[in-house]
Design a protein around this motif. Structure first.
Motif, PDB file in Angstrom:
ATOM      1  N   SER A 187      39.110  34.767  54.066  1.00 58.80           N
ATOM      2  CA  SER A 187      40.553  34.586  53.898  1.00 58.80           C
ATOM      3  C   SER A 187      40.929  33.970  52.555  1.00 58.80           C
ATOM      4  O   SER A 187      42.109  33.852  52.244  1.00 58.80           O
ATOM      5  N   ILE A 188      39.921  33.586  51.751  1.00 62.14           N
ATOM      6  CA  ILE A 188      40.175  33.040  50.417  1.00 62.14           C
ATOM      7  C   ILE A 188      39.285  33.764  49.412  1.00 62.14           C
ATOM      8  O   ILE A 188      38.063  33.799  49.575  1.00 62.14           O
ATOM      9  N   GLU A 189      39.886  34.323  48.377  1.00 61.57           N
ATOM     10  CA  GLU A 189      39.143  34.915  47.263  1.00 61.57           C
ATOM     11  C   GLU A 189      39.197  33.932  46.101  1.00 61.57           C
ATOM     12  O   GLU A 189      40.250  33.372  45.806  1.00 61.57           O
ATOM     13  N   VAL A 190      38.057  33.700  45.471  1.00 63.44           N
ATOM     14  CA  VAL A 190      37.965  32.769  44.346  1.00 63.44           C
ATOM     15  C   VAL A 190      37.913  33.565  43.045  1.00 63.44           C
ATOM     16  O   VAL A 190      37.098  34.483  42.911  1.00 63.44           O
ATOM     17  N   ARG A 191      38.756  33.190  42.111  1.00 61.67           N
ATOM     18  CA  ARG A 191      38.774  33.817  40.787  1.00 61.67           C
ATOM     19  C   ARG A 191      39.037  32.761  39.731  1.00 61.67           C
ATOM     20  O   ARG A 191      39.600  31.704  40.019  1.00 61.67           O
ATOM     21  N   VAL A 192      38.652  33.095  38.505  1.00 63.46           N
ATOM     22  CA  VAL A 192      39.009  32.262  37.365  1.00 63.46           C
ATOM     23  C   VAL A 192      40.453  32.587  37.012  1.00 63.46           C
ATOM     24  O   VAL A 192      40.908  33.723  37.162  1.00 63.46           O
ATOM     25  N   LYS A 193      41.175  31.581  36.506  1.00 62.30           N
ATOM     26  CA  LYS A 193      42.574  31.803  36.136  1.00 62.30           C
ATOM     27  C   LYS A 193      42.650  32.490  34.770  1.00 62.30           C
ATOM     28  O   LYS A 193      43.038  31.906  33.774  1.00 62.30           O
ATOM     29  N   TYR A 194      42.289  33.762  34.764  1.00 66.94           N
ATOM     30  CA  TYR A 194      42.439  34.569  33.559  1.00 66.94           C
ATOM     31  C   TYR A 194      43.931  34.828  33.332  1.00 66.94           C
ATOM     32  O   TYR A 194      44.698  34.893  34.300  1.00 66.94           O
ATOM     33  N   PRO A 195      44.346  35.013  32.078  1.00 63.05           N
ATOM     34  CA  PRO A 195      45.765  35.290  31.812  1.00 63.05           C
ATOM     35  C   PRO A 195      46.319  36.467  32.632  1.00 63.05           C
ATOM     36  O   PRO A 195      47.447  36.411  33.103  1.00 63.05           O
ATOM     37  N   ARG A 196      45.498  37.491  32.873  1.00 67.06           N
ATOM     38  CA  ARG A 196      45.989  38.664  33.621  1.00 67.06           C
ATOM     39  C   ARG A 196      46.248  38.360  35.094  1.00 67.06           C
ATOM     40  O   ARG A 196      46.891  39.152  35.785  1.00 67.06           O
ATOM     41  N   LEU A 197      45.743  37.223  35.590  1.00 65.32           N
ATOM     42  CA  LEU A 197      45.991  36.841  36.987  1.00 65.32           C
ATOM     43  C   LEU A 197      47.015  35.708  37.103  1.00 65.32           C
ATOM     44  O   LEU A 197      47.342  35.277  38.198  1.00 65.32           O
ATOM     45  N   ALA A 198      47.523  35.239  35.973  1.00 65.26           N
ATOM     46  CA  ALA A 198      48.418  34.074  35.972  1.00 65.26           C
ATOM     47  C   ALA A 198      49.689  34.294  36.789  1.00 65.26           C
ATOM     48  O   ALA A 198      50.225  33.354  37.361  1.00 65.26           O
ATOM     49  N   ASP A 199      50.163  35.548  36.877  1.00 67.74           N
ATOM     50  CA  ASP A 199      51.406  35.794  37.611  1.00 67.74           C
ATOM     51  C   ASP A 199      51.164  36.351  39.013  1.00 67.74           C
ATOM     52  O   ASP A 199      52.101  36.801  39.677  1.00 67.74           O
ATOM     53  N   LEU A 200      49.914  36.313  39.475  1.00 68.00           N
ATOM     54  CA  LEU A 200      49.607  36.755  40.836  1.00 68.00           C
ATOM     55  C   LEU A 200      50.391  35.895  41.822  1.00 68.00           C
ATOM     56  O   LEU A 200      50.448  34.679  41.675  1.00 68.00           O
ATOM     57  N   ALA A 201      51.012  36.528  42.808  1.00 69.80           N
ATOM     58  CA  ALA A 201      51.879  35.779  43.725  1.00 69.80           C
ATOM     59  C   ALA A 201      51.803  36.345  45.135  1.00 69.80           C
ATOM     60  O   ALA A 201      51.370  37.479  45.350  1.00 69.80           O
ATOM     61  N   ALA A 202      52.236  35.527  46.083  1.00 64.25           N
ATOM     62  CA  ALA A 202      52.306  35.956  47.477  1.00 64.25           C
ATOM     63  C   ALA A 202      53.110  37.252  47.557  1.00 64.25           C
ATOM     64  O   ALA A 202      54.118  37.409  46.873  1.00 64.25           O
ATOM     65  N   GLY A 203      52.621  38.179  48.371  1.00 69.41           N
ATOM     66  CA  GLY A 203      53.278  39.471  48.524  1.00 69.41           C
ATOM     67  C   GLY A 203      52.620  40.568  47.706  1.00 69.41           C
ATOM     68  O   GLY A 203      52.767  41.746  48.011  1.00 69.41           O
ATOM     69  N   ASP A 204      51.910  40.192  46.636  1.00 70.79           N
ATOM     70  CA  ASP A 204      51.181  41.189  45.848  1.00 70.79           C
ATOM     71  C   ASP A 204      50.056  41.775  46.702  1.00 70.79           C
ATOM     72  O   ASP A 204      49.620  41.165  47.672  1.00 70.79           O
ATOM     73  N   VAL A 205      49.582  42.939  46.309  1.00 70.79           N
ATOM     74  CA  VAL A 205      48.465  43.589  46.984  1.00 70.79           C
ATOM     75  C   VAL A 205      47.291  43.643  46.014  1.00 70.79           C
ATOM     76  O   VAL A 205      47.464  43.951  44.838  1.00 70.79           O
ATOM     77  N   ILE A 206      46.112  43.295  46.511  1.00 76.30           N
ATOM     78  CA  ILE A 206      44.889  43.439  45.729  1.00 76.30           C
ATOM     79  C   ILE A 206      44.077  44.564  46.365  1.00 76.30           C
ATOM     80  O   ILE A 206      43.847  44.563  47.571  1.00 76.30           O
ATOM     81  N   ARG A 207      43.685  45.509  45.531  1.00 72.96           N
ATOM     82  CA  ARG A 207      42.775  46.570  45.978  1.00 72.96           C
ATOM     83  C   ARG A 207      41.396  46.204  45.457  1.00 72.96           C
ATOM     84  O   ARG A 207      41.127  46.299  44.266  1.00 72.96           O
ATOM     85  N   PHE A 208      40.545  45.733  46.347  1.00 73.68           N
ATOM     86  CA  PHE A 208      39.171  45.399  45.969  1.00 73.68           C
ATOM     87  C   PHE A 208      38.359  46.679  45.922  1.00 73.68           C
ATOM     88  O   PHE A 208      38.492  47.549  46.782  1.00 73.68           O
ATOM     89  N   ARG A 209      37.516  46.786  44.912  1.00 71.79           N
ATOM     90  CA  ARG A 209      36.659  47.951  44.742  1.00 71.79           C
ATOM     91  C   ARG A 209      35.240  47.471  44.473  1.00 71.79           C
ATOM     92  O   ARG A 209      35.034  46.524  43.732  1.00 71.79           O
ATOM     93  N   ILE A 210      34.285  48.161  45.107  1.00 76.33           N
ATOM     94  CA  ILE A 210      32.888  47.908  44.755  1.00 76.33           C
ATOM     95  C   ILE A 210      32.629  48.717  43.495  1.00 76.33           C
ATOM     96  O   ILE A 210      32.842  49.931  43.479  1.00 76.33           O
ATOM     97  N   LYS A 211      32.229  48.024  42.447  1.00 79.63           N
ATOM     98  CA  LYS A 211      32.055  48.648  41.137  1.00 79.63           C
ATOM     99  C   LYS A 211      31.209  49.916  41.241  1.00 79.63           C
ATOM    100  O   LYS A 211      30.220  49.946  41.958  1.00 79.63           O
ATOM    101  N   ALA A 212      31.640  50.946  40.515  1.00 81.37           N
ATOM    102  CA  ALA A 212      30.930  52.225  40.433  1.00 81.37           C
ATOM    103  C   ALA A 212      30.897  52.978  41.764  1.00 81.37           C
ATOM    104  O   ALA A 212      30.029  53.807  41.991  1.00 81.37           O
ATOM    105  N   THR A 213      31.824  52.653  42.671  1.00 80.27           N
ATOM    106  CA  THR A 213      31.944  53.413  43.922  1.00 80.27           C
ATOM    107  C   THR A 213      33.424  53.757  44.142  1.00 80.27           C
ATOM    108  O   THR A 213      34.290  53.303  43.394  1.00 80.27           O
TER     109      THR A 213
END
Length: 119
Positions: free
Chosen positions: A28-54
């Motif tokens: 229920s918790i994903e850990v990420r570094v606060k990269y500039p591209r994630l700075a505006d991530l907010a509740a309601g957004d959708v993340i599509r997780f992908r297994i690399k190269a699949t």
């Protein structure tokens, strides 16, 4: 016209062992570094997780985003079982730090609350 915009979708890569936990609804918790591209991530957004190269993907809805100075502080506040129910706090800290070095951790750590989108 209704004033509701479609949620923003972000694509992020995820290692198989974590992808499987997300897809099973056990993480229920994903850990990420606060990269500039994630700075505006907010509740309601959708993340599509992908297994690399699949083509395997899994969509989750962001429920909240909390920022911490260190991965240790994040795990202590959020609870290690919410990040990975299969590993101890110490194992998780070692795993996270093997993915993200000290220079990345210095950017800040994000605890991203996620819920699986069924279907």
């Amino acid at each position: 016209m209704s004033g509701t915009a479609a949620p923003r979708v972000r694509e992020l890569n995820l290692y198989r062992r974590y992808f499987d936990l997300v897809a099973a609804g056990r993480k229920s918790i994903e850990v990420r570094v606060k990269y500039p591209r994630l700075a505006d991530l907010a509740a309601g957004d959708v993340i599509r997780f992908r297994i690399k190269a699949t083509h395997e993907t899994c969509d989750v809805r962001v429920t909240r985003v909390n920022e911490y100075k260190t991965f240790e502080a994040l795990l202590d506040s959020e609870g290690p079982a919410n990040v990975n129910p299969m590993s101890s706090r110490e194992e998780q800290l070692a795993n996270i730090r093997s993915i993200y070095g000290p220079e990345k951790e210095a950017l800040g750590a994000l605890a991203i609350g996620i819920e699986l989108i069924e279907g």
